[in-house]
Design a protein around this motif. Structure first.
Motif, PDB file in Angstrom:
ATOM      1  N   LEU A  34       1.029  -1.031   6.434  1.00  0.00           N
ATOM      2  CA  LEU A  34       2.360  -1.615   6.486  1.00  0.00           C
ATOM      3  C   LEU A  34       3.301  -0.595   7.103  1.00  0.00           C
ATOM      4  O   LEU A  34       3.420   0.517   6.588  1.00  0.00           O
ATOM      5  CB  LEU A  34       2.819  -1.986   5.068  1.00  0.00           C
ATOM      6  N   GLY A  35       3.913  -0.939   8.206  1.00  0.00           N
ATOM      7  CA  GLY A  35       4.852  -0.028   8.854  1.00  0.00           C
ATOM      8  C   GLY A  35       4.226   1.301   9.218  1.00  0.00           C
ATOM      9  O   GLY A  35       4.884   2.327   9.161  1.00  0.00           O
ATOM     10  N   GLY A  36       2.965   1.304   9.561  1.00  0.00           N
ATOM     11  CA  GLY A  36       2.268   2.523   9.940  1.00  0.00           C
ATOM     12  C   GLY A  36       1.721   3.317   8.770  1.00  0.00           C
ATOM     13  O   GLY A  36       0.997   4.281   8.966  1.00  0.00           O
ATOM     14  N   GLY A  37       2.054   2.936   7.543  1.00  0.00           N
ATOM     15  CA  GLY A  37       1.542   3.627   6.357  1.00  0.00           C
ATOM     16  C   GLY A  37       0.407   2.847   5.730  1.00  0.00           C
ATOM     17  O   GLY A  37       0.340   1.625   5.833  1.00  0.00           O
ATOM     18  N   VAL A  38      -0.494   3.567   5.076  1.00  0.00           N
ATOM     19  CA  VAL A  38      -1.613   2.925   4.397  1.00  0.00           C
ATOM     20  C   VAL A  38      -1.310   2.875   2.907  1.00  0.00           C
ATOM     21  O   VAL A  38      -0.920   3.879   2.312  1.00  0.00           O
ATOM     22  CB  VAL A  38      -2.932   3.690   4.655  1.00  0.00           C
ATOM     23  N   TYR A  39      -1.486   1.686   2.321  1.00  0.00           N
ATOM     24  CA  TYR A  39      -1.223   1.466   0.915  1.00  0.00           C
ATOM     25  C   TYR A  39      -2.449   0.847   0.262  1.00  0.00           C
ATOM     26  O   TYR A  39      -3.325   0.319   0.943  1.00  0.00           O
ATOM     27  CB  TYR A  39      -0.017   0.533   0.727  1.00  0.00           C
TER      28      TYR A  39
END
Length: 165
Positions: A34-39
């Motif tokens: 999401l938005g370049g971040g991994v969650y």
């Protein structure tokens, strides 16, 4: 990313998330970008998905928040259908009623139900995470309106730790 729907088969739960017109089905412990971040999908509820960011350094405030359960002066507040998740278990309150004020609390660990406390009233006791709690107050909220209504208010139950702070 927007929550679209959820499904359950009695053993597992999935949710459909949409982003830019693309639908993605996710399950607990699955990684999403999401938005370049991994969650990581921490939990799937009937109306939301909880994402956590693995490996992030915790600030002092986050460390305090990480203590489970988060209690204030020996009291623990649970909101309608919002899981309070600790390291090894999750607790959720539901089935709020006004007259007399009552609710139910479910306790689960690693996908297995540990306890189901039904029709709790003020003064009743429960045991969660090897600790005894007394129902201190129940507020049924205002859940007879649409969840997106400004008049909507989730039910809340306050538990008081017995033998503790």
């Amino acid at each position: 990313m927007t929550y679209a729907s959820a499904a359950a088969d009695g053993k597992s739960r999935t949710a459909v998330l949409t982003q830019g017109g693309r639908k993605t089905t996710v399950a607990p412990r699955q990684k999403v970008t999401l938005g370049g971040g991994v969650y990581v999908v921490a939990q799937i509820c009937t109306y939301r998905v909880v994402l956590t960011a693995p490996g992030k350094n915790l600030t002092e405030q986050e460390k305090d928040m990480a203590k489970w359960p988060s209690i204030d002066n020996g009291r623990w507040t649970l909101r309608w259908h919002v899981p309070d998740t600790g390291p090894d278990m999750s607790v959720v309150a539901d089935n709020f009623a006004e007259s007399p004020p009552s609710c139910s609390i479910g306790v689960a660990s690693k996908g297995q139900y540990l306890a189901s406390y039904r029709d709790l009233l003020v003064g009743d006791t429960v045991e969660i995470d090897d600790r005894r709690w007394q129902v201190a107050s129940i507020d049924a909220g205002n859940m007879d309106v649409a969840i997106d209504s400004p008049d909507f208010a989730p039910g809340r139950v306050r538990l008081r730790e017995l033998g503790g702070a």
